[in-house]
Design a protein around this motif. Structure first.
Motif, PDB file in Angstrom:
ATOM      1  N   LEU A  67     -36.460 -16.760  10.514  1.00 60.03           N
ATOM      2  CA  LEU A  67     -35.872 -16.647   8.901  1.00 60.03           C
ATOM      3  C   LEU A  67     -36.785 -17.006   7.983  1.00 60.03           C
ATOM      4  O   LEU A  67     -36.722 -17.020   6.735  1.00 60.03           O
ATOM      5  N   SER A  68     -38.476 -16.943   8.370  1.00 54.59           N
ATOM      6  CA  SER A  68     -39.222 -17.630   7.588  1.00 54.59           C
ATOM      7  C   SER A  68     -39.360 -16.687   6.384  1.00 54.59           C
ATOM      8  O   SER A  68     -40.140 -16.928   5.475  1.00 54.59           O
ATOM      9  N   ARG A  69     -39.170 -15.368   6.470  1.00 56.32           N
ATOM     10  CA  ARG A  69     -39.447 -14.177   5.592  1.00 56.32           C
ATOM     11  C   ARG A  69     -38.440 -14.389   4.609  1.00 56.32           C
ATOM     12  O   ARG A  69     -38.385 -13.482   3.513  1.00 56.32           O
ATOM     13  N   TRP A  70     -37.215 -15.102   4.675  1.00 52.25           N
ATOM     14  CA  TRP A  70     -36.193 -14.871   3.498  1.00 52.25           C
ATOM     15  C   TRP A  70     -36.234 -16.423   2.736  1.00 52.25           C
ATOM     16  O   TRP A  70     -36.648 -17.449   3.139  1.00 52.25           O
ATOM     17  N   ALA A  99     -28.963 -17.072  -5.573  1.00 55.88           N
ATOM     18  CA  ALA A  99     -29.379 -16.997  -4.032  1.00 55.88           C
ATOM     19  C   ALA A  99     -30.695 -16.466  -3.868  1.00 55.88           C
ATOM     20  O   ALA A  99     -31.375 -16.980  -2.901  1.00 55.88           O
ATOM     21  N   ILE A 100     -31.062 -15.473  -4.649  1.00 57.69           N
ATOM     22  CA  ILE A 100     -32.380 -15.010  -4.256  1.00 57.69           C
ATOM     23  C   ILE A 100     -33.155 -14.710  -5.611  1.00 57.69           C
ATOM     24  O   ILE A 100     -34.157 -14.080  -5.815  1.00 57.69           O
ATOM     25  N   LYS A 101     -33.033 -15.570  -6.510  1.00 60.76           N
ATOM     26  CA  LYS A 101     -33.657 -15.722  -7.704  1.00 60.76           C
ATOM     27  C   LYS A 101     -35.339 -15.839  -7.543  1.00 60.76           C
ATOM     28  O   LYS A 101     -36.000 -15.110  -8.335  1.00 60.76           O
ATOM     29  N   PHE A 102     -35.430 -16.615  -6.477  1.00 61.56           N
ATOM     30  CA  PHE A 102     -37.017 -17.059  -6.183  1.00 61.56           C
ATOM     31  C   PHE A 102     -37.667 -16.271  -5.165  1.00 61.56           C
ATOM     32  O   PHE A 102     -38.891 -16.462  -4.921  1.00 61.56           O
ATOM     33  N   ALA A 103     -36.844 -15.269  -4.743  1.00 58.54           N
ATOM     34  CA  ALA A 103     -37.448 -14.326  -3.571  1.00 58.54           C
ATOM     35  C   ALA A 103     -38.551 -13.487  -4.238  1.00 58.54           C
ATOM     36  O   ALA A 103     -38.412 -13.083  -5.610  1.00 58.54           O
ATOM     37  N   GLU A 138     -10.914 -14.858  -5.232  1.00 59.82           N
ATOM     38  CA  GLU A 138     -12.168 -14.403  -5.696  1.00 59.82           C
ATOM     39  C   GLU A 138     -13.474 -15.441  -5.752  1.00 59.82           C
ATOM     40  O   GLU A 138     -14.514 -14.864  -5.436  1.00 59.82           O
ATOM     41  N   LYS A 139     -13.323 -16.547  -6.199  1.00 62.28           N
ATOM     42  CA  LYS A 139     -14.311 -17.437  -6.311  1.00 62.28           C
ATOM     43  C   LYS A 139     -14.730 -17.631  -4.770  1.00 62.28           C
ATOM     44  O   LYS A 139     -16.234 -17.601  -4.655  1.00 62.28           O
ATOM     45  N   GLN A 140     -13.849 -17.909  -3.988  1.00 63.06           N
ATOM     46  CA  GLN A 140     -14.347 -17.906  -2.593  1.00 63.06           C
ATOM     47  C   GLN A 140     -15.191 -16.623  -2.116  1.00 63.06           C
ATOM     48  O   GLN A 140     -16.096 -16.846  -1.326  1.00 63.06           O
ATOM     49  N   ARG A 141     -14.775 -15.593  -2.342  1.00 60.54           N
ATOM     50  CA  ARG A 141     -15.224 -14.239  -2.175  1.00 60.54           C
ATOM     51  C   ARG A 141     -17.057 -14.014  -2.753  1.00 60.54           C
ATOM     52  O   ARG A 141     -17.951 -13.651  -2.014  1.00 60.54           O
ATOM     53  N   ILE A 142     -16.906 -14.796  -4.056  1.00 59.47           N
ATOM     54  CA  ILE A 142     -18.247 -14.710  -4.769  1.00 59.47           C
ATOM     55  C   ILE A 142     -19.131 -15.715  -3.793  1.00 59.47           C
ATOM     56  O   ILE A 142     -20.112 -15.479  -3.602  1.00 59.47           O
ATOM     57  N   ALA A 143     -18.513 -16.709  -3.453  1.00 54.56           N
ATOM     58  CA  ALA A 143     -19.471 -17.828  -2.619  1.00 54.56           C
ATOM     59  C   ALA A 143     -19.888 -17.347  -1.216  1.00 54.56           C
ATOM     60  O   ALA A 143     -21.089 -17.538  -0.845  1.00 54.56           O
ATOM     61  N   MET A 144     -19.185 -16.396  -0.638  1.00 53.46           N
ATOM     62  CA  MET A 144     -19.390 -15.647   0.559  1.00 53.46           C
ATOM     63  C   MET A 144     -20.626 -14.810   0.315  1.00 53.46           C
ATOM     64  O   MET A 144     -21.439 -14.518   1.158  1.00 53.46           O
ATOM     65  N   ILE A 149     -26.000 -12.967   0.975  1.00 59.46           N
ATOM     66  CA  ILE A 149     -27.369 -12.365   0.654  1.00 59.46           C
ATOM     67  C   ILE A 149     -28.537 -13.226   1.119  1.00 59.46           C
ATOM     68  O   ILE A 149     -29.463 -12.893   1.069  1.00 59.46           O
ATOM     69  N   ILE A 150     -28.200 -14.401   1.430  1.00 56.65           N
ATOM     70  CA  ILE A 150     -29.402 -15.503   1.764  1.00 56.65           C
ATOM     71  C   ILE A 150     -29.656 -15.358   3.145  1.00 56.65           C
ATOM     72  O   ILE A 150     -30.918 -15.418   3.534  1.00 56.65           O
TER      73      ILE A 150
END
Length: 235
Positions: A67-70, A99-103, A138-144, A149-150
């Motif tokens: 996972l080093s590329r993520w 979650a990918i802001k700094f990718a 819906e909040k749980q779905r957003i968290a998932m 995405i990570i």
């Protein structure tokens, strides 16, 4: 190397020993159903495995070489999905984007990934809405979606289906399957058998202050329960 190995893990609060686990390991592509009565330490164990709290004693080792590329929320690539997900005071889109802001991705690539994640959980049309208007499910779905995405090495899911309808559970299950297909490992707690728990091939049962491991299809007998299965970063 296994993504997670535990040796002589103990958790104690004052004079009370919550549990002592001599050995525990989690393999790639493995989904585990974590069971136990209320108060035995299921959530505590998940938080220890995620690195959110420290055990009283014992050692944990992690590996995330593939996972080093993520971009990952911690150096071990472990995500803890809380029963009551933590969301930022912002829009649905921004919560997943974080979650990918700094990718190392272009703005267009990031947007495409966020929209794809939202589409998979059925909330693409709410991308610009503030999270305060969302229901608990819906909040749980957003968290998932944010966890998916990570692409974590390990996803720890603490009662993920407690506030979800069948459609939402199916959407979470789809994302969980996709993570398993790319090599992620899952640990799921739930008081109900559903599509998510059906992904599991192994069970960990915290009982009598320790952990018993067995194949999921092997029902461990307990005189206090019917002869049936009950049903690192915080998202």
């Amino acid at each position: 190397m296994l993504p997670l190995q535990v040796s002589n893990l103990s958790m104690q609060f004052k004079d009370k020993v919550l549990f002592h686990i001599p050995k525990l390991q989690l393999a790639p592509n493995e989904a585990v159903y974590l069971r136990g009565d209320n108060g035995v330490g299921k959530t505590t164990l998940l938080k220890i495995l995620s690195g959110l709290i420290e055990p009283t004693a014992g050692s944990l080792s992690h590996s995330q070489s593939w996972l080093s590329r993520w971009f990952n929320p911690n150096k071990h690539g472990i995500v803890y999905l809380h029963q009551s997900p933590y969301l930022f005071d912002d829009t649905v889109y921004q919560n997943v984007l974080y979650a990918i802001k700094f990718a190392k991705l272009s703005r267009q690539e990031k947007r495409a990934r966020v929209i794809t994640a939202l589409r998979k959980v059925g909330l693409e049309t709410l991308a610009d809405e503030h999270v305060s208007v969302l229901s608990g499910g819906e909040k749980q779905r957003i968290a998932m979606a944010r966890a998916w995405i990570i692409k974590p090495a390990i996803l720890l899911m603490d009662e993920p289906s407690s506030s979800l309808d069948l459609e939402s559970i199916s959407r979470l299950t789809l994302l969980a399957k996709e993570l398993l297909e790319i090599g992620s490992s899952l640990v799921i707690t739930s008081h109900q058998q559903n599509e998510l728990t059906q992904l599991c091939s192994k069970q960990w049962w915290i009982k009598n202050h320790t952990l018993i491991e067995s194949p999921l299809l092997q029902v461990i007998q307990d005189s206090s329960e019917p002869e049936q299965l009950h049903q690192t970063t915080v998202l």
